[in-house]
Every structure is written in structure tokens, then in C-alpha cells.
Design a protein around this motif. Structure first.
Motif, PDB file in Angstrom:
ATOM      1  N   ILE A  23      37.231-164.658  35.713  1.00  0.00           N
ATOM      2  CA  ILE A  23      36.107-163.929  36.307  1.00  0.00           C
ATOM      3  C   ILE A  23      35.714-164.560  37.637  1.00  0.00           C
ATOM      4  N   LYS A  24      35.678-165.892  37.673  1.00  0.00           N
ATOM      5  CA  LYS A  24      35.321-166.584  38.919  1.00  0.00           C
ATOM      6  C   LYS A  24      36.313-166.280  40.023  1.00  0.00           C
ATOM      7  N   SER A  25      37.611-166.402  39.717  1.00  0.00           N
ATOM      8  CA  SER A  25      38.616-166.131  40.738  1.00  0.00           C
ATOM      9  C   SER A  25      38.607-164.643  41.092  1.00  0.00           C
ATOM     10  N   GLY A  26      38.276-163.796  40.123  1.00  0.00           N
ATOM     11  CA  GLY A  26      38.177-162.369  40.399  1.00  0.00           C
ATOM     12  C   GLY A  26      37.050-162.056  41.353  1.00  0.00           C
ATOM     13  N   SER A  27      35.898-162.708  41.161  1.00  0.00           N
ATOM     14  CA  SER A  27      34.769-162.452  42.044  1.00  0.00           C
ATOM     15  C   SER A  27      35.047-163.023  43.432  1.00  0.00           C
ATOM     16  N   THR A  28      35.762-164.144  43.499  1.00  0.00           N
ATOM     17  CA  THR A  28      36.177-164.688  44.795  1.00  0.00           C
ATOM     18  C   THR A  28      37.084-163.695  45.499  1.00  0.00           C
ATOM     19  N   PHE A  29      38.022-163.122  44.743  1.00  0.00           N
ATOM     20  CA  PHE A  29      38.945-162.124  45.285  1.00  0.00           C
ATOM     21  C   PHE A  29      38.179-160.919  45.808  1.00  0.00           C
ATOM     22  N   LEU A  30      37.175-160.461  45.045  1.00  0.00           N
ATOM     23  CA  LEU A  30      36.381-159.309  45.469  1.00  0.00           C
ATOM     24  C   LEU A  30      35.605-159.618  46.739  1.00  0.00           C
ATOM     25  N   ALA A  31      35.076-160.835  46.839  1.00  0.00           N
ATOM     26  CA  ALA A  31      34.343-161.219  48.041  1.00  0.00           C
ATOM     27  C   ALA A  31      35.264-161.210  49.264  1.00  0.00           C
ATOM     28  N   LEU A  33      37.970-159.426  49.561  1.00  0.00           N
ATOM     29  CA  LEU A  33      38.296-158.031  49.799  1.00  0.00           C
ATOM     30  C   LEU A  33      37.174-157.344  50.572  1.00  0.00           C
ATOM     31  N   GLU A  34      35.942-157.681  50.226  1.00  0.00           N
ATOM     32  CA  GLU A  34      34.775-157.114  50.914  1.00  0.00           C
ATOM     33  C   GLU A  34      34.765-157.509  52.380  1.00  0.00           C
ATOM     34  N   LYS A  35      35.061-158.806  52.653  1.00  0.00           N
ATOM     35  CA  LYS A  35      35.120-159.282  54.042  1.00  0.00           C
ATOM     36  C   LYS A  35      36.188-158.524  54.807  1.00  0.00           C
ATOM     37  N   LEU A  36      37.360-158.378  54.169  1.00  0.00           N
ATOM     38  CA  LEU A  36      38.479-157.690  54.806  1.00  0.00           C
ATOM     39  C   LEU A  36      38.101-156.244  55.117  1.00  0.00           C
ATOM     40  N   TYR A  37      37.430-155.608  54.154  1.00  0.00           N
ATOM     41  CA  TYR A  37      37.013-154.218  54.325  1.00  0.00           C
ATOM     42  C   TYR A  37      36.001-154.075  55.464  1.00  0.00           C
ATOM     43  N   ALA A  38      35.045-154.999  55.536  1.00  0.00           N
ATOM     44  CA  ALA A  38      34.050-154.971  56.608  1.00  0.00           C
ATOM     45  C   ALA A  38      34.733-155.153  57.964  1.00  0.00           C
ATOM     46  N   PHE A  39      35.691-156.073  58.029  1.00  0.00           N
ATOM     47  CA  PHE A  39      36.437-156.307  59.262  1.00  0.00           C
ATOM     48  C   PHE A  39      37.207-155.058  59.671  1.00  0.00           C
ATOM     49  N   TYR A  40      37.847-154.422  58.677  1.00  0.00           N
ATOM     50  CA  TYR A  40      38.612-153.206  58.928  1.00  0.00           C
ATOM     51  C   TYR A  40      37.712-152.091  59.445  1.00  0.00           C
ATOM     52  N   ARG A  41      36.539-151.917  58.825  1.00  0.00           N
ATOM     53  CA  ARG A  41      35.615-150.872  59.267  1.00  0.00           C
ATOM     54  C   ARG A  41      35.124-151.122  60.680  1.00  0.00           C
TER      55      ARG A  41
END
Length: 50
Positions: A23-31, A33-41
Motif C-alpha cells: 500500500i505504501k509503495s502503491g501510494s508513492t506510485f500514485l503520487a 503518477l499525479e506529478k507526471l500527470y500535472a506536468f503533462y497537463r
């Protein structure tokens, strides 16, 4: 009989620890992914402006 119970408790504890780590590594992965998505947008928005 006792050793079987002890082994089961050990396996259960290890499973729970692995689950929490997952769960911890999953939430790190999601964070990330969120940064990447914000950068992409932001990049898409900038290319739309030009």
C-alpha cells in the motif's frame, strides 16, 4: 500443534507487513503518477497557448 500455530501467526504477520508495504509503495506510485500527470497537463496547456 503449537509449532503449526506459531508458523501460521508468522506467515499472517509477514503477509500483513507485505500488504502494508504494498500500500505504501502503491501510494508513492500514485503520487509520482499525479506529478507526471500535472506536468503533462501543463505541457499540453503551454503547447495550446502557442
Amino acid at each position: 500443534m503449537f509449532s503449526q500455530i506459531a508458523q501460521n501467526k508468522f506467515l499472517l504477520t509477514r503477509g500483513i507487513v507485505r500488504f502494508i508495504d504494498g500500500i505504501k509503495s502503491g501510494s508513492t506510485f500514485l503520487a509520482e503518477l499525479e506529478k507526471l500527470y500535472a506536468f503533462y497537463r501543463k505541457a499540453v496547456r503551454q503547447s495550446a497557448d502557442t
